[in-house]
Design a protein around this motif. Structure first.
Motif, PDB file in Angstrom:
ATOM      1  N   TYR A  13      40.323  34.436  47.295  1.00 28.78           N
ATOM      2  CA  TYR A  13      39.299  35.424  46.970  1.00 28.78           C
ATOM      3  C   TYR A  13      39.501  35.987  45.563  1.00 28.78           C
ATOM      4  O   TYR A  13      38.607  35.938  44.725  1.00 28.78           O
ATOM      5  CB  TYR A  13      39.309  36.551  47.996  1.00 28.78           C
ATOM      6  N   GLY A  14      40.679  36.503  45.304  1.00 30.79           N
ATOM      7  CA  GLY A  14      40.936  37.160  44.026  1.00 30.79           C
ATOM      8  C   GLY A  14      41.070  36.205  42.861  1.00 30.79           C
ATOM      9  O   GLY A  14      40.527  36.447  41.782  1.00 30.79           O
ATOM     10  N   GLY A  15      41.772  35.132  43.079  1.00 32.82           N
ATOM     11  CA  GLY A  15      42.066  34.235  41.971  1.00 32.82           C
ATOM     12  C   GLY A  15      40.961  33.271  41.627  1.00 32.82           C
ATOM     13  O   GLY A  15      40.753  32.944  40.462  1.00 32.82           O
ATOM     14  N   ILE A  16      40.245  32.827  42.615  1.00 29.21           N
ATOM     15  CA  ILE A  16      39.213  31.821  42.356  1.00 29.21           C
ATOM     16  C   ILE A  16      37.830  32.442  42.384  1.00 29.21           C
ATOM     17  O   ILE A  16      37.101  32.403  41.393  1.00 29.21           O
ATOM     18  CB  ILE A  16      39.320  30.666  43.370  1.00 29.21           C
ATOM     19  N   VAL A  18      36.609  35.732  42.713  1.00 33.25           N
ATOM     20  CA  VAL A  18      36.341  36.884  41.855  1.00 33.25           C
ATOM     21  C   VAL A  18      36.538  36.525  40.385  1.00 33.25           C
ATOM     22  O   VAL A  18      35.723  36.897  39.545  1.00 33.25           O
ATOM     23  CB  VAL A  18      37.216  38.095  42.257  1.00 33.25           C
ATOM     24  N   GLY A  19      37.567  35.779  40.069  1.00 34.62           N
ATOM     25  CA  GLY A  19      37.800  35.414  38.677  1.00 34.62           C
ATOM     26  C   GLY A  19      36.622  34.700  38.052  1.00 34.62           C
ATOM     27  O   GLY A  19      36.158  35.046  36.964  1.00 34.62           O
ATOM     28  N   ALA A  20      36.091  33.722  38.746  1.00 33.82           N
ATOM     29  CA  ALA A  20      34.946  32.975  38.218  1.00 33.82           C
ATOM     30  C   ALA A  20      33.676  33.807  38.217  1.00 33.82           C
ATOM     31  O   ALA A  20      32.906  33.792  37.254  1.00 33.82           O
ATOM     32  CB  ALA A  20      34.732  31.702  39.041  1.00 33.82           C
ATOM     33  N   MET A  21      33.453  34.535  39.285  1.00 33.72           N
ATOM     34  CA  MET A  21      32.209  35.286  39.400  1.00 33.72           C
ATOM     35  C   MET A  21      32.172  36.511  38.488  1.00 33.72           C
ATOM     36  O   MET A  21      31.116  36.868  37.981  1.00 33.72           O
ATOM     37  CB  MET A  21      31.969  35.690  40.855  1.00 33.72           C
ATOM     38  N   PHE A  24      30.966  35.396  35.187  1.00 33.80           N
ATOM     39  CA  PHE A  24      29.508  35.240  35.208  1.00 33.80           C
ATOM     40  C   PHE A  24      28.822  36.602  35.158  1.00 33.80           C
ATOM     41  O   PHE A  24      27.899  36.817  34.371  1.00 33.80           O
ATOM     42  CB  PHE A  24      29.085  34.478  36.472  1.00 33.80           C
ATOM     43  N   GLU A  25      29.267  37.534  35.984  1.00 35.24           N
ATOM     44  CA  GLU A  25      28.621  38.850  36.062  1.00 35.24           C
ATOM     45  C   GLU A  25      28.699  39.602  34.733  1.00 35.24           C
ATOM     46  O   GLU A  25      27.677  40.045  34.214  1.00 35.24           O
ATOM     47  CB  GLU A  25      29.283  39.683  37.157  1.00 35.24           C
ATOM     48  N   TYR A  26      29.895  39.734  34.206  1.00 33.98           N
ATOM     49  CA  TYR A  26      30.068  40.569  33.014  1.00 33.98           C
ATOM     50  C   TYR A  26      29.616  39.897  31.722  1.00 33.98           C
ATOM     51  O   TYR A  26      29.176  40.571  30.801  1.00 33.98           O
ATOM     52  CB  TYR A  26      31.528  41.001  32.873  1.00 33.98           C
TER      53      TYR A  26
END
Length: 95
Positions: A13-16, A18-21, A24-26
């Motif tokens: 969750y955190g490393g893959i 959230v990191g990728a998304m 994209f978001e910011y």
């Protein structure tokens, strides 16, 4: 003792996810929605959107889904647990 499945779920969750998304978001979505400024109004808009829209509705549910995959229970059960936690006041704890 160390719970390997739980650690795996958080790493995925955190490393893959959230990191990728977050990238994209910011770096892609927010400039489109709010512009690239760093004035107080723009920054406040981004923070409020993150806290009240993307966090609770786009970032938290995948944590439940990833946990469901790792612990081998149905994705529908993961979403049921998310909905139950929301009913139990999770957002008040999040905010």
């Amino acid at each position: 003792s160390i719970e390997m499945r739980r650690n795996l779920a958080y790493m995925l969750y955190g490393g893959i996810f959230v990191g990728a998304m977050i990238h994209f978001e910011y770096n892609w979505l927010y400039p489109i929605l709010f512009g690239t400024g760093n004035d107080p109004k723009t920054v406040l808009s981004k923070v409020l959107f993150d806290d009240f829209v993307t966090g609770p509705f786009f970032w938290i549910p995948p944590a439940y889904l990833i946990k469901a995959l790792v612990f081998k229970y149905p994705l529908s059960e993961g979403m049921r647990r998310y909905q139950e936690d929301v009913k139990d006041g999770m957002f008040l704890k999040y905010w």
